[in-house]
Every structure is written in C-alpha cells, then in structure tokens.
Motif scaffolding. Structure first.
Motif, PDB file in Angstrom:
ATOM      1  N   ASP A  42       0.831  -1.205   0.000  1.00 43.42           N
ATOM      2  CA  ASP A  42       0.000   0.000   0.000  1.00 43.42           C
ATOM      3  C   ASP A  42       0.871   1.264   0.000  1.00 43.42           C
ATOM      4  OD1 ASP A  42      -2.159   1.685   0.091  1.00 43.42           O
ATOM      5  OD2 ASP A  42      -2.758   1.198   2.140  1.00 43.42           O
ATOM      6  N   PRO A  43       1.544   1.553  -1.107  1.00 41.39           N
ATOM      7  CA  PRO A  43       2.465   2.693  -1.151  1.00 41.39           C
ATOM      8  C   PRO A  43       1.810   4.045  -0.919  1.00 41.39           C
ATOM      9  CG  PRO A  43       2.871   1.211  -2.995  1.00 41.39           C
ATOM     10  CD  PRO A  43       1.580   0.777  -2.357  1.00 41.39           C
ATOM     11  N   ALA A  44       0.503   4.146  -1.141  1.00 40.58           N
ATOM     12  CA  ALA A  44      -0.182   5.422  -0.953  1.00 40.58           C
ATOM     13  C   ALA A  44      -0.419   5.735   0.520  1.00 40.58           C
ATOM     14  CB  ALA A  44      -1.505   5.441  -1.699  1.00 40.58           C
ATOM     15  N   ASN A  45      -0.283   4.739   1.382  1.00 35.74           N
ATOM     16  CA  ASN A  45      -0.575   4.934   2.803  1.00 35.74           C
ATOM     17  C   ASN A  45       0.552   4.496   3.737  1.00 35.74           C
ATOM     18  OD1 ASN A  45      -3.452   5.921   2.803  1.00 35.74           O
ATOM     19  ND2 ASN A  45      -3.738   4.011   1.674  1.00 35.74           N
ATOM     20  N   GLU A  46       1.472   3.696   3.249  1.00 34.16           N
ATOM     21  CA  GLU A  46       2.579   3.230   4.086  1.00 34.16           C
ATOM     22  C   GLU A  46       3.738   4.211   3.987  1.00 34.16           C
ATOM     23  OE1 GLU A  46       1.583  -1.542   3.803  1.00 34.16           O
ATOM     24  OE2 GLU A  46       2.775  -0.581   2.234  1.00 34.16           O
ATOM     25  N   THR A  47       3.997   4.907   5.090  1.00 31.46           N
ATOM     26  CA  THR A  47       4.991   5.966   5.106  1.00 31.46           C
ATOM     27  C   THR A  47       6.404   5.406   5.202  1.00 31.46           C
ATOM     28  OG1 THR A  47       5.084   6.220   7.503  1.00 31.46           O
ATOM     29  CG2 THR A  47       3.322   7.401   6.333  1.00 31.46           C
ATOM     30  N   ARG A  48       7.373   6.313   5.152  1.00 34.22           N
ATOM     31  CA  ARG A  48       8.771   5.907   5.292  1.00 34.22           C
ATOM     32  C   ARG A  48       9.012   5.247   6.644  1.00 34.22           C
ATOM     33  NH1 ARG A  48      11.873  11.690   6.359  1.00 34.22           N
ATOM     34  NH2 ARG A  48      10.124  12.774   7.319  1.00 34.22           N
ATOM     35  N   TYR A  49       8.264   5.682   7.673  1.00 36.07           N
ATOM     36  CA  TYR A  49       8.437   5.074   8.987  1.00 36.07           C
ATOM     37  C   TYR A  49       7.908   3.651   8.994  1.00 36.07           C
ATOM     38  CZ  TYR A  49       9.278   9.950  10.093  1.00 36.07           C
ATOM     39  OH  TYR A  49       9.781  11.224  10.091  1.00 36.07           O
ATOM     40  N   ASP A  50       6.800   3.422   8.313  1.00 37.07           N
ATOM     41  CA  ASP A  50       6.300   2.052   8.156  1.00 37.07           C
ATOM     42  C   ASP A  50       7.335   1.194   7.428  1.00 37.07           C
ATOM     43  OD1 ASP A  50       3.774   2.627   9.333  1.00 37.07           O
ATOM     44  OD2 ASP A  50       3.081   3.474   7.432  1.00 37.07           O
ATOM     45  N   LEU A  51       7.912   1.756   6.379  1.00 36.19           N
ATOM     46  CA  LEU A  51       8.915   1.013   5.609  1.00 36.19           C
ATOM     47  C   LEU A  51      10.153   0.739   6.447  1.00 36.19           C
ATOM     48  CD1 LEU A  51       8.781   2.770   2.106  1.00 36.19           C
ATOM     49  CD2 LEU A  51       7.709   0.628   2.806  1.00 36.19           C
ATOM     50  N   GLN A  52      10.573   1.724   7.251  1.00 35.12           N
ATOM     51  CA  GLN A  52      11.753   1.534   8.083  1.00 35.12           C
ATOM     52  C   GLN A  52      11.510   0.445   9.130  1.00 35.12           C
ATOM     53  OE1 GLN A  52      13.197   6.152   7.459  1.00 35.12           O
ATOM     54  NE2 GLN A  52      12.738   5.470   9.506  1.00 35.12           N
ATOM     55  N   ASP A  53      10.292   0.395   9.663  1.00 35.50           N
ATOM     56  CA  ASP A  53       9.950  -0.686  10.588  1.00 35.50           C
ATOM     57  C   ASP A  53       9.960  -2.033   9.870  1.00 35.50           C
ATOM     58  OD1 ASP A  53       9.651   0.800  12.953  1.00 35.50           O
ATOM     59  OD2 ASP A  53       7.588   1.343  12.456  1.00 35.50           O
ATOM     60  N   MET A  54       9.419  -2.060   8.654  1.00 35.26           N
ATOM     61  CA  MET A  54       9.417  -3.305   7.883  1.00 35.26           C
ATOM     62  C   MET A  54      10.835  -3.721   7.507  1.00 35.26           C
ATOM     63  SD  MET A  54       6.075  -3.184   5.363  1.00 35.26           S
ATOM     64  CE  MET A  54       5.706  -1.444   5.175  1.00 35.26           C
ATOM     65  N   PHE A  55      11.674  -2.736   7.197  1.00 35.87           N
ATOM     66  CA  PHE A  55      13.069  -3.039   6.879  1.00 35.87           C
ATOM     67  C   PHE A  55      13.769  -3.605   8.114  1.00 35.87           C
ATOM     68  CE2 PHE A  55      17.574  -1.842   6.425  1.00 35.87           C
ATOM     69  CZ  PHE A  55      17.850  -2.380   5.179  1.00 35.87           C
ATOM     70  N   GLY A  56      13.525  -2.986   9.266  1.00 31.97           N
ATOM     71  CA  GLY A  56      14.132  -3.465  10.499  1.00 31.97           C
ATOM     72  C   GLY A  56      13.682  -4.870  10.863  1.00 31.97           C
ATOM     73  N   ALA A  57      12.430  -5.182  10.524  1.00 34.26           N
ATOM     74  CA  ALA A  57      11.872  -6.496  10.852  1.00 34.26           C
ATOM     75  C   ALA A  57      12.172  -7.547   9.786  1.00 34.26           C
ATOM     76  CB  ALA A  57      10.360  -6.375  11.044  1.00 34.26           C
ATOM     77  N   GLY A  58      12.875  -7.162   8.728  1.00 34.46           N
ATOM     78  CA  GLY A  58      13.192  -8.108   7.670  1.00 34.46           C
ATOM     79  C   GLY A  58      12.052  -8.352   6.712  1.00 34.46           C
ATOM     80  N   LYS A  59      11.067  -7.459   6.710  1.00 35.13           N
ATOM     81  CA  LYS A  59       9.919  -7.605   5.817  1.00 35.13           C
ATOM     82  C   LYS A  59      10.162  -6.912   4.485  1.00 35.13           C
ATOM     83  CE  LYS A  59       5.577  -8.581   4.769  1.00 35.13           C
ATOM     84  NZ  LYS A  59       5.123  -9.966   4.508  1.00 35.13           N
ATOM     85  N   VAL A  60      10.993  -5.867   4.466  1.00 30.41           N
ATOM     86  CA  VAL A  60      11.385  -5.171   3.244  1.00 30.41           C
ATOM     87  C   VAL A  60      12.880  -5.392   3.030  1.00 30.41           C
ATOM     88  CG1 VAL A  60      11.782  -2.896   2.226  1.00 30.41           C
ATOM     89  CG2 VAL A  60       9.572  -3.431   3.231  1.00 30.41           C
ATOM     90  N   ALA A  61      13.244  -5.793   1.815  1.00 29.82           N
ATOM     91  CA  ALA A  61      14.649  -6.112   1.541  1.00 29.82           C
ATOM     92  C   ALA A  61      15.459  -4.898   1.114  1.00 29.82           C
ATOM     93  CB  ALA A  61      14.736  -7.184   0.460  1.00 29.82           C
ATOM     94  N   MET A  62      14.844  -3.984   0.373  1.00 27.89           N
ATOM     95  CA  MET A  62      15.558  -2.814  -0.142  1.00 27.89           C
ATOM     96  C   MET A  62      14.650  -1.596  -0.075  1.00 27.89           C
ATOM     97  SD  MET A  62      17.334  -4.456  -3.608  1.00 27.89           S
ATOM     98  CE  MET A  62      15.778  -5.122  -4.248  1.00 27.89           C
TER      99      MET A  62
END
Length: 413
Positions: free
Chosen positions: A240-260
């Motif tokens: 959901d790129p229209a609603n998931e902010t950079r902070y959401d992405l950073q949390d997902m990156f930290g949790a291993g949910k986002v690779a790049m």
C-alpha cells in the motif's frame, strides 16, 4: 490542487497577528515556535531545550509546539489565515511565504558569527532574489539501504540500475514469496515528492529543466514514474504505497519484511532506537541504464514571520536572535543532530561531530553533491502536492502521461 496562500491571508495576518509585545521590561517577551516532528523523541529534546533556554533567558517566554509532518501544513496555513502565525517555524516550504511578504530576512536576526557557521550551499539554499529568508535547521541525504542477508540468501546482488532492481526483486520474490517485500516505496503525503525525485532524477529528468523552468511532464519523468508504478504492479513492493509511510517502511526493513528501500541517513539511528538488528549495506540510488546516479538532499528550515503589530520590534528581534544563538551553539546543535540522526548544516558542528564519528564526514561529502527540491520557486508547495496526487492516481490506474500533462498545465499556466 492549488495550495498557495492567498494574499488575503497575508493581509489578515498583518492586521491581526498575535498579541503585541509590550515594551515593559518586566514582561517576558513571548516567542511561539512550531517545530516539525522528526522522530518519536523530538518532543523530549525540545522540552529540555525550552527549560534550558528559559533558565538562561528569564526575560523570554518560550513556547514550543511539536507538530507532525502530516499535520503541519494545514495547521500553519490555518494559523496564518487567522492572523496567529508563530514567531518561528520549522518547515520545508519557503517561497509561498516570501511571495506573500510574510517572512523577515534572515540577516535581520542571524548574527554575522552565526551566518559564518553555515555551509555556503545551505545558507544560499534559502535565497530568493538575493535575500536569504530562513536558516537551515538540518539536512539529510538519501541512499539505498539493503538487507544483505536477504539478498545473499536470494542470490541477488546490490542493484545499481533499474534493470538490476527488477532482477534482484524477482529473485527475492521467488525465494521468499509473500514473506518479504523486495522493494519499499513511499508515495504518501509524507514522502511522495521524495519518491518522484528518486526516480525522475535517476532517469535524467526532474522537477525543472536546465533553465529552471517547470518540466513536470517531460518524457524522462513519464518513463520514470511508469517504471516506479510498474514495480508496484509487478508485486515487487509493499502492498500500500499510498498509505505506508517511510516510517512504516523503516519498521518493515528493520523487521526483515522489506529487503531494499531508499531512505535518509538517519535510518541507522531509527533502527537502533527501535531495537532492530539488521545486517544492512548502504549504496547509491539505482538509476536507469546510462544515467549517472543522483543522491537526494533535504534541507529543512527555520523561518521567522513578520509581526507588524509588535510594539517593541527591537525586543522581539533580540529574543529571536537569542533563540538562534542558543540553538546553534556547536555542542547543543551537534547533540540535536545526533539525537535525531540528521546531518548538521554548520561547518563547526560538522567538524565537531567528525571527531567522534567519521561517518558524519562521509555523509557531509555526499550531501554537498546532492540535488535539492526547488523550494525557492513560488509554485513549489503546489508542485509538491501535485506530484503526490499524480502518483496516487497513477497507483489507481490513471495514465501517467495525462496526469503529468495536467499538472504541468496547472502549474505553468
């Protein structure tokens, strides 16, 4: 789409702005300050700052309010239109306020010693018609962050081109399925304009052309945005790129949910504060084949609103000058940069920080070669909102070329 402040707002502010500052020396000079929220602990740092400042300056009544980035534009525009603009504002927009004659020139409140501290590029970044209207509060530089363990397990290399992004994303998707998003993308109202920069600049396009005229619907921009939307449609990104902010992405990156993901230099601080343990690497932002990679720099500002109703302008200006001298004290300012995980805009603070952490010096070198938003152009606030709306409508399936054509006509017309 138009967000430019109407002239009526400026007139209303001039007529009714704030309560007059009294000349009575026994009455503390009030300073109302709005600071943008950069992290979960921004309030903590500024609460202590307010206490320390008032202890040293009992003749000044400092009132600091922390406002989230999602709310600050609406809040400030409402305050200005109601004649209640803050004395000092931390924000990223500038030109609209200057066009409406709302801001004091920085040389009226920044001492010569303070002016000399700033990197010339940052001091000049707030110059319009040879007048500087704001002080740079902090800077950040954007780069590509990759989870090295995920890429290694998927047999993917750190991408340098758009084609390599797609190749790495497919390998990650094949290996991890729905458990990992290969690529993070933020097209929200928080960072959508940054996404536009990442892709258009790295395809030879951007907001303006070589003559500094708006070129929002250039062929390079259309191709770039179609590429970014294509990553979403191909299932390579967060859902959901229209609603998931950079902070959401950073949390997902930290949790291993986002690779790049592309993000700011303070991501390591964010990960550390969040208790995340990630084996990551930092690399240049991928570009289209044959295009040199471009990093993005962000420089937010501290601006001072005029107050024509103040009975003692000299006292108000002196209080504002004290605020800035106190904030930009090398040790205190350096502490804030470390606290928030950003880069300093003064040479003196950069030198101080580099003594303890050599990464600051390397980031400063990168930052000084970055491209910046065209924030000194009057239409920037409209363009910023406009490209976000284009992206979000494109995510819904609208034609990118048509959307950018309409935005260009709206801005240039």
């Amino acid at each position: 789409m138009k967000r430019k402040l109407a002239l009526a707002m400026a007139l209303a502010m001039t007529a009714t702005m704030a309560q007059p500052i009294l000349a009575d020396s026994s009455t503390p000079v009030p300073l109302n300050v709005i600071i943008s929220q950069y992290g979960t602990q921004t309030q903590t740092w500024w609460t202590q700052f307010e206490k320390d400042f008032e202890a040293e300056n009992p003749d000044i009544d400092l009132n600091i309010e922390i406002v989230s980035w999602n709310d600050i534009y609406t809040k400030v525009n409402t305050l200005v239109s109601n004649g209640n603009a803050p004395d000092i504002l931390n924000i990223d927009v500038l030109a609209d306020y200057v066009a409406d004659d709302l801001l004091m020139p920085a040389t009226e409140y920044a001492s010569e010693d303070l002016q000399a501290k700033f990197f010339p590029s940052f001091w000049e970044a707030s110059s319009i018609d040879d007048t500087v209207y704001a002080l740079p509060i902090l800077a950040s530089c954007r780069a590509l962050f990759v989870n090295k363990d995920i890429l290694d397990e998927a047999g993917a290399e750190i991408p340098t081109t758009w084609a390599e992004v797609q190749d790495a994303a497919q390998k990650i998707k094949d290996k991890f399925g729905d458990d990992v998003y290969p690529w993070g993308i933020d097209m929200t109202t928080d960072e959508g304009q940054a996404a536009f920069s990442y892709y258009t600049w790295n395809n030879g396009g951007g907001f303006v052309d070589e003559n500094n005229d708006w070129a929002l619907n250039s062929d390079a921009n259309v191709e770039a945005l179609n590429y970014a939307i294509g990553l979403v449609n191909d299932g390579y990104t967060n859902s959901d790129p229209a609603n998931e902010t950079r902070y959401d992405l950073q949390d997902m990156f930290g949790a291993g949910k986002v690779a790049m993901m592309i993000g700011p230099n303070n991501i390591p601080t964010y990960l550390s504060d969040g208790g995340y343990d990630v084996n990551y690497e930092v690399a240049s932002i991928p570009s289209n084949e044959g295009i040199e990679s471009v990093a993005m720099g962000v420089c937010d500002r501290l601006e001072v609103f005029k107050n024509d109703e103040a009975e003692d302008q000299e006292a108000r200006t002196a209080a504002i000058s004290k605020f800035f001298d106190f904030f930009y004290d090398d040790a205190r300012y350096s502490d804030y940069m470390v606290f928030e995980g950003f880069l300093p805009t003064t040479q003196t603070a950069a030198d101080l920080l580099a003594k303890d952490d050599e990464t600051f010096a390397s980031w400063i070198d990168i930052l000084q070669s970055c491209k910046f938003y065209p924030a000194t152009k009057t239409e920037w606030a409209d363009v910023k909102q406009g490209v976000i709306e284009v992206e979000q409508n494109a995510l819904l399936g609208d034609d990118v070329q048509t959307l950018l054509d309409d935005l260009q006509a709206d801005i240039a017309g």
